[in-house]
Design an enzyme around this catalytic site. Structure first.
Site, PDB file in Angstrom:
ATOM      1  N   ARG A  25       0.801  -1.399   0.245  1.00 27.16           N
ATOM      2  CA  ARG A  25       0.128   0.530   0.120  1.00 27.16           C
ATOM      3  C   ARG A  25       0.742   1.226   0.053  1.00 27.16           C
ATOM      4  O   ARG A  25       1.528   1.476   1.033  1.00 27.16           O
ATOM      5  CB  ARG A  25      -1.059   0.142   1.310  1.00 27.16           C
ATOM      6  CG  ARG A  25      -1.413   1.154   1.265  1.00 27.16           C
ATOM      7  CD  ARG A  25      -2.324   1.563   2.570  1.00 27.16           C
ATOM      8  NE  ARG A  25      -4.177   0.601   2.018  1.00 27.16           N
ATOM      9  CZ  ARG A  25      -5.048   0.907   2.315  1.00 27.16           C
ATOM     10  NH1 ARG A  25      -5.199   1.565   3.133  1.00 27.16           N
ATOM     11  NH2 ARG A  25      -6.232  -0.111   2.119  1.00 27.16           N
ATOM     12  N   HIS A  27      -7.497   1.165  -6.501  1.00 27.16           N
ATOM     13  CA  HIS A  27      -7.426   0.163  -5.153  1.00 27.16           C
ATOM     14  C   HIS A  27      -8.198  -1.070  -6.127  1.00 27.16           C
ATOM     15  O   HIS A  27      -9.300  -1.073  -5.465  1.00 27.16           O
ATOM     16  CB  HIS A  27      -8.161   0.736  -4.631  1.00 27.16           C
ATOM     17  CG  HIS A  27      -8.796   0.424  -2.676  1.00 27.16           C
ATOM     18  ND1 HIS A  27      -7.682  -0.745  -2.672  1.00 27.16           N
ATOM     19  CD2 HIS A  27      -8.631   0.733  -1.747  1.00 27.16           C
ATOM     20  CE1 HIS A  27      -7.532  -1.068  -1.151  1.00 27.16           C
ATOM     21  NE2 HIS A  27      -8.726  -0.648  -1.008  1.00 27.16           N
ATOM     22  N   GLN A  40     -10.221  -3.126  -3.510  1.00 27.07           N
ATOM     23  CA  GLN A  40     -11.252  -3.455  -3.366  1.00 27.07           C
ATOM     24  C   GLN A  40     -12.064  -3.472  -4.266  1.00 27.07           C
ATOM     25  O   GLN A  40     -14.054  -4.071  -4.492  1.00 27.07           O
ATOM     26  CB  GLN A  40     -11.202  -1.866  -2.770  1.00 27.07           C
ATOM     27  CG  GLN A  40     -12.670  -1.545  -2.010  1.00 27.07           C
ATOM     28  CD  GLN A  40     -12.383  -2.318  -0.796  1.00 27.07           C
ATOM     29  OE1 GLN A  40     -11.844  -1.657   0.066  1.00 27.07           O
ATOM     30  NE2 GLN A  40     -13.794  -2.194  -0.644  1.00 27.07           N
ATOM     31  N   ASP A 100     -16.887   7.294  -1.487  1.00 28.16           N
ATOM     32  CA  ASP A 100     -16.212   7.056  -1.233  1.00 28.16           C
ATOM     33  C   ASP A 100     -15.742   8.765  -0.523  1.00 28.16           C
ATOM     34  O   ASP A 100     -16.243   9.492  -0.950  1.00 28.16           O
ATOM     35  CB  ASP A 100     -14.422   6.322  -2.680  1.00 28.16           C
ATOM     36  CG  ASP A 100     -13.589   6.568  -1.213  1.00 28.16           C
ATOM     37  OD1 ASP A 100     -13.618   6.656  -0.421  1.00 28.16           O
ATOM     38  OD2 ASP A 100     -12.400   6.483  -2.002  1.00 28.16           O
ATOM     39  N   CYS A 132     -16.538   1.492   0.447  1.00 32.25           N
ATOM     40  CA  CYS A 132     -15.582   0.641   0.783  1.00 32.25           C
ATOM     41  C   CYS A 132     -15.500   0.721   2.136  1.00 32.25           C
ATOM     42  O   CYS A 132     -13.941  -0.137   3.008  1.00 32.25           O
ATOM     43  CB  CYS A 132     -13.925   1.077  -0.125  1.00 32.25           C
ATOM     44  SG  CYS A 132     -13.053   2.667   0.487  1.00 32.25           S
ATOM     45  N   ARG A 165     -14.077  -8.817   1.160  1.00 32.13           N
ATOM     46  CA  ARG A 165     -12.862  -8.279   1.072  1.00 32.13           C
ATOM     47  C   ARG A 165     -11.887  -9.660   1.373  1.00 32.13           C
ATOM     48  O   ARG A 165     -10.760  -9.877   0.269  1.00 32.13           O
ATOM     49  CB  ARG A 165     -11.636  -7.423   1.640  1.00 32.13           C
ATOM     50  CG  ARG A 165     -12.672  -5.920   1.286  1.00 32.13           C
ATOM     51  CD  ARG A 165     -11.674  -5.636   0.354  1.00 32.13           C
ATOM     52  NE  ARG A 165      -9.992  -5.324   0.268  1.00 32.13           N
ATOM     53  CZ  ARG A 165      -9.333  -4.465   0.903  1.00 32.13           C
ATOM     54  NH1 ARG A 165      -9.978  -3.137   1.296  1.00 32.13           N
ATOM     55  NH2 ARG A 165      -7.789  -4.778   0.833  1.00 32.13           N
TER      56      ARG A 165
HETATM   57  N1   CP Z   1     -11.059  -0.289   2.312  1.00 33.09           N
HETATM   58  C1   CP Z   1     -10.020   0.255   2.554  1.00 33.09           C
HETATM   59  O1   CP Z   1      -9.412  -0.623   1.979  1.00 33.09           O
HETATM   60  O2   CP Z   1      -9.911  -0.108   4.288  1.00 33.09           O
HETATM   61  P1   CP Z   1      -8.393   0.020   5.232  1.00 33.09           P
HETATM   62  O3   CP Z   1      -8.113   1.660   4.783  1.00 33.09           O
HETATM   63  O4   CP Z   1      -9.012   0.528   6.319  1.00 33.09           O
HETATM   64  O5   CP Z   1      -7.420  -1.444   4.348  1.00 33.09           O
HETATM   65  N1  NVA Z   2      -9.971   6.651  -1.794  1.00 36.27           N
HETATM   66  C1  NVA Z   2      -9.485   6.662   0.075  1.00 36.27           C
HETATM   67  C2  NVA Z   2      -9.928   4.925  -0.251  1.00 36.27           C
HETATM   68  C3  NVA Z   2      -9.480   4.031   1.372  1.00 36.27           C
HETATM   69  C4  NVA Z   2      -9.893   2.852   1.172  1.00 36.27           C
HETATM   70  C5  NVA Z   2      -8.080   6.832   0.310  1.00 36.27           C
HETATM   71  O1  NVA Z   2      -7.172   6.727  -0.221  1.00 36.27           O
HETATM   72  O2  NVA Z   2      -8.068   6.917   1.426  1.00 36.27           O
END
Ligand code: CP
Ligand code: NVA
Length: 301
Positions: free
Chosen positions: A103, A130, A133, A219, A259, A287
């Site tokens: 990540r 993502h 997701q 989101d 998400c 997930r």
């Molecule tokens: N939806 C998602 O990726 O959540 P987190 O940021 O908690 O991993």
């Molecule tokens: N768009 C959000 C998604 C979190 C899972 C971010 O990148 O923070």
């Protein structure tokens, strides 16, 4: 040849079909409390450069439940923050593990790690998308409403976010129509929209975007790494909250996805996310099931 999963273009439509079939089987097995050990003796490393609850826990649970093991590190707690290159990090981890989930911020970081690693690398969220997701989201749609092909999905708010971008990309592999409801300045790049080949419509009216939709998605308005822009984003996106009045314009029986994490009273009202049309808790659980199928595919081939 190792296979990475960095964007949705890394798999074919046929592979997504068998991935979802396997995820369904694994979910059923889990409900029956059957023990599945397809990844026994395999090890996964998770690297986080941003916060996480679901991605962290669902990958760890997936791996342990399939008989494998996991190590989780953050960039700040490792030598990455002290300047060790991603190339060196990827090479070293490849000697210990059968896969890496990363990540991070820019997609250049993801690509650099993937290029150096000799084991599969999975995108666990980057600025560009993502994808894990989105797989859980579309799997959830199919569980609730049947095949996603031919359905209309509406995405509201920051449509240039990683989630917005991955939904646009997904239209090419899953055959659904997508309506983006966002103000100017929050739409995905034209090049990405062009790749979707007419399946995506960008609208500034949230009501038009939601009208008759089968699925309504939103989101956060401020993604991780954008905290300094938060006040401007709240102002620009204020008219795009997914609330009860807006949801009433979707098809009766439409489902709501987010998400998570969510901010009640910002991008979504409490009544919607905690209401009867919300599928967000299944979405979060899924997930893990979908990632189990993905880990089997990438690690076992
Ligand atoms: N939806 C998602 O990726 O959540 P987190 O940021 O908690 O991993
Ligand atoms: N768009 C959000 C998604 C979190 C899972 C971010 O990148 O923070």
């Amino acid at each position: 040849m190792k296979r990475d999963f960095l964007t949705l273009a890394d798999m074919t439509e046929a592979e997504y079909r068998s991935l979802f079939d396997r995820a369904r089987e694994l979910k059923e097995s889990r409900k029956r409390r059957e023990v599945v050990t397809t990844l026994a003796g395999r090890h996964l490393v998770l690297i986080f450069e941003k916060s996480s609850t679901r991605t962290h826990l669902s990958f760890e649970a997936a791996m342990y439940q399939l008989g494998g093991t996991v190590t989780t590190i953050t960039s700040s707690g490792s030598q990455i923050a002290r300047g060790e290159t991603l190339e060196d990090t990827g090479r070293v981890i490849s000697g210990y593990a059968d896969g890496i989930m990363f990540r991070t911020f820019g997609d250049d970081r993801l690509n650099t790690l993937a290029k150096a690693a000799t084991v599969p690398v999975i995108n666990g969220l980057s600025e560009g998308g993502h994808p894990v997701q989105i797989l859980a989201d579309l799997f959830t749609v199919e569980e609730r409403l049947g095949s996603v092909a031919g359905k209309t999905l509406a995405f509201l708010g920051d449509c240039a976010s990683n989630m917005g971008r991955s939904f646009v990309e997904a239209t090419r592999f899953f055959g659904f129509d997508l309506r983006l409801g966002c103000p100017e300045g929050y739409r995905p790049a034209d090049a990405l929209l062009a790749e979707a080949g007419g399946r995506v419509k960008v609208l500034t009216s949230p009501a038009e975007a939601v009208q008759g939709a089968d699925v309504v998605v939103t989101d956060v308005w401020t993604s991780m790494g954008q905290e300094e822009e938060s006040a401007k984003r709240m102002k620009d996106l204020a008219g795009y909250q997914l609330d009860e009045a807006l949801l009433a314009k979707a098809k009766p029986g439409a489902i709501v996805l987010h998400c998570l994490p969510a901010h009640r009273g910002e991008e979504i009202s409490a009544g919607v996310i905690d209401g009867p049309q919300s599928a967000v808790w299944d979405e979060a659980e899924n997930r893990m099931h979908v990632q189990k199928a993905l880990l089997e595919k990438l690690i076992l081939g």
